[in-house]
Motif scaffolding. Structure first.
Motif, short mmCIF file in Angstrom:
data_model
loop_
_atom_site.label_atom_id
_atom_site.label_comp_id
_atom_site.label_asym_id
_atom_site.label_seq_id
_atom_site.Cartn_x
_atom_site.Cartn_y
_atom_site.Cartn_z
N PHE A 128 0.83 -1.20 0.00
CA PHE A 128 0.00 0.00 0.00
C PHE A 128 0.87 1.25 0.00
CE2 PHE A 128 -1.95 3.37 2.60
CZ PHE A 128 -3.00 3.69 1.77
N MET A 129 1.89 1.27 0.84
CA MET A 129 2.77 2.44 0.89
C MET A 129 3.49 2.65 -0.43
SD MET A 129 2.65 4.53 3.25
CE MET A 129 4.06 5.52 2.84
N GLY A 130 3.92 1.57 -1.06
CA GLY A 130 4.54 1.69 -2.37
C GLY A 130 3.59 2.30 -3.38
N PHE B 146 -4.62 -12.67 22.73
CA PHE B 146 -3.68 -13.80 22.80
C PHE B 146 -2.35 -13.41 23.45
CE2 PHE B 146 -6.41 -15.25 19.27
CZ PHE B 146 -6.79 -16.47 19.81
N ALA B 147 -2.27 -12.23 24.02
CA ALA B 147 -1.06 -11.75 24.71
C ALA B 147 0.16 -11.80 23.78
CB ALA B 147 -0.81 -12.55 25.99
N LEU B 148 -0.05 -11.39 22.53
CA LEU B 148 1.05 -11.31 21.57
C LEU B 148 1.64 -9.91 21.61
CD1 LEU B 148 -0.67 -13.07 18.53
CD2 LEU B 148 1.10 -14.03 20.01
N PRO B 149 2.90 -9.77 21.21
CA PRO B 149 3.47 -8.42 21.17
C PRO B 149 2.75 -7.57 20.12
CG PRO B 149 5.02 -10.05 20.30
CD PRO B 149 3.85 -10.80 20.83
N HIS B 150 2.55 -6.32 20.45
CA HIS B 150 1.87 -5.40 19.54
C HIS B 150 2.77 -5.09 18.36
CE1 HIS B 150 -0.63 -2.25 18.04
NE2 HIS B 150 0.30 -1.35 18.22
N GLN B 151 2.23 -5.20 17.16
CA GLN B 151 2.98 -4.91 15.94
C GLN B 151 2.83 -3.44 15.57
OE1 GLN B 151 4.89 -7.40 14.38
NE2 GLN B 151 4.35 -8.40 16.29
N GLU B 152 3.90 -2.90 15.08
CA GLU B 152 3.90 -1.51 14.61
C GLU B 152 3.81 -1.51 13.08
OE1 GLU B 152 3.95 1.23 16.59
OE2 GLU B 152 3.90 -0.09 18.33
N TYR B 153 3.15 -0.51 12.55
CA TYR B 153 3.00 -0.34 11.10
C TYR B 153 3.33 1.10 10.76
CZ TYR B 153 0.41 -4.65 11.84
OH TYR B 153 0.05 -5.92 12.21
N PRO B 154 4.62 1.44 10.73
CA PRO B 154 4.99 2.84 10.49
C PRO B 154 4.51 3.36 9.13
CG PRO B 154 6.94 1.43 10.55
CD PRO B 154 5.77 0.58 10.93
N GLY B 155 4.45 2.49 8.14
CA GLY B 155 3.96 2.91 6.83
C GLY B 155 2.52 3.36 6.88
N LEU B 156 1.71 2.66 7.65
CA LEU B 156 0.31 3.02 7.78
C LEU B 156 0.16 4.35 8.50
CD1 LEU B 156 -2.60 2.14 7.25
CD2 LEU B 156 -2.54 0.90 9.42
N GLU B 157 0.94 4.54 9.54
CA GLU B 157 0.89 5.80 10.29
C GLU B 157 1.35 6.96 9.41
OE1 GLU B 157 -0.48 6.36 13.29
OE2 GLU B 157 -1.06 4.25 13.12
N LYS B 158 2.39 6.72 8.62
CA LYS B 158 2.89 7.77 7.73
C LYS B 158 1.83 8.13 6.68
CE LYS B 158 6.59 8.98 4.59
NZ LYS B 158 7.76 8.59 3.87
N ALA B 159 1.20 7.12 6.10
CA ALA B 159 0.17 7.37 5.09
C ALA B 159 -1.00 8.15 5.70
CB ALA B 159 -0.32 6.06 4.49
N LYS B 160 -1.42 7.77 6.91
CA LYS B 160 -2.52 8.49 7.57
C LYS B 160 -2.15 9.96 7.77
CE LYS B 160 -3.95 6.44 11.32
NZ LYS B 160 -4.12 5.53 12.48
N LYS B 161 -0.93 10.21 8.20
CA LYS B 161 -0.49 11.58 8.44
C LYS B 161 -0.45 12.38 7.13
CE LYS B 161 3.40 14.12 10.43
NZ LYS B 161 4.73 14.00 11.04
N GLU B 162 0.11 11.78 6.07
CA GLU B 162 0.20 12.47 4.78
C GLU B 162 -1.18 12.70 4.18
OE1 GLU B 162 3.10 10.88 2.10
OE2 GLU B 162 4.69 10.99 3.61
N ILE B 163 -2.08 11.76 4.35
CA ILE B 163 -3.45 11.92 3.84
C ILE B 163 -4.16 13.04 4.59
CG2 ILE B 163 -5.71 10.79 3.82
CD1 ILE B 163 -4.23 8.26 2.85
N LYS B 164 -3.94 13.11 5.89
CA LYS B 164 -4.55 14.18 6.66
C LYS B 164 -4.06 15.55 6.19
CE LYS B 164 -5.19 15.79 11.39
NZ LYS B 164 -4.88 15.58 12.80
N LEU B 165 -2.75 15.68 5.97
CA LEU B 165 -2.20 16.94 5.49
C LEU B 165 -2.67 17.26 4.07
CD1 LEU B 165 1.44 16.64 6.89
CD2 LEU B 165 -0.40 18.12 7.74
N ALA B 166 -2.69 16.24 3.22
CA ALA B 166 -3.15 16.44 1.84
C ALA B 166 -4.63 16.85 1.84
CB ALA B 166 -2.94 15.18 1.02
N SER B 167 -5.41 16.29 2.75
CA SER B 167 -6.83 16.66 2.85
C SER B 167 -6.98 18.14 3.19
CB SER B 167 -7.53 15.83 3.92
OG SER B 167 -7.67 14.51 3.51
N LEU B 168 -6.18 18.59 4.13
CA LEU B 168 -6.23 20.01 4.48
C LEU B 168 -5.89 20.88 3.27
CD1 LEU B 168 -4.46 19.93 7.96
CD2 LEU B 168 -6.87 20.36 7.52
#
Length: 124
Positions: A30-32, A77-99
């Motif tokens: 998705f990020m690509g 299931f007490a699994l370690p929480h996974q991070e998705y920096p690409g998703l966070e970056k896309a959300k941030k850029e979409i928010k700015l682009a929306s503005l």
């Protein structure tokens, strides 16, 4: 009965782990796509960017729902929480682009309103 529940738990946990691995790949893809074909690509017309922005907003919403579901499974299931920096970056850029593009649309609307008012004043 206890063994059956234990086996189901193991099965669901494996499915969740497989889904999370697939989701990580999906987020990378998705990020690509966002970088190559998103609303912030240089040289595209503003209205094309607005259309692309709408598409990517919807795609991010879908991935946010998956993220929430998988996060709930990780907690369950007490699994370690996974991070998705690409998703966070896309959300941030979409928010700015929306503005940016919301402002652009407002300016275009105002210009058109002024043109209409001027042409009505000339014809009167």
């Amino acid at each position: 009965r206890g063994d059956e529940l234990s086996n189901k738990q193991i099965q669901y946990k494996r499915e969740l782990q497989n889904d999370i691995r697939a989701f990580k790949i999906d987020v990378c893809n998705f990020m690509g796509d966002f970088i190559k074909n998103g609303p912030l690509v240089k040289g595209i017309a503003p209205m094309e960017a607005v259309d692309r922005l709408s598409r990517f907003k919807e795609e991010v919403k879908i991935r946010e729902r998956k993220f929430d579901l998988y996060h709930g499974g990780e907690v369950l299931f007490a699994l370690p929480h996974q991070e998705y920096p690409g998703l966070e970056k896309a959300k941030k850029e979409i928010k700015l682009a929306s503005l940016l593009y919301d402002l652009y649309a407002d300016v275009i609307r105002s210009i058109n309103d002024w043109k209409l008012m001027v042409s009505e004043a000339v014809t009167c």
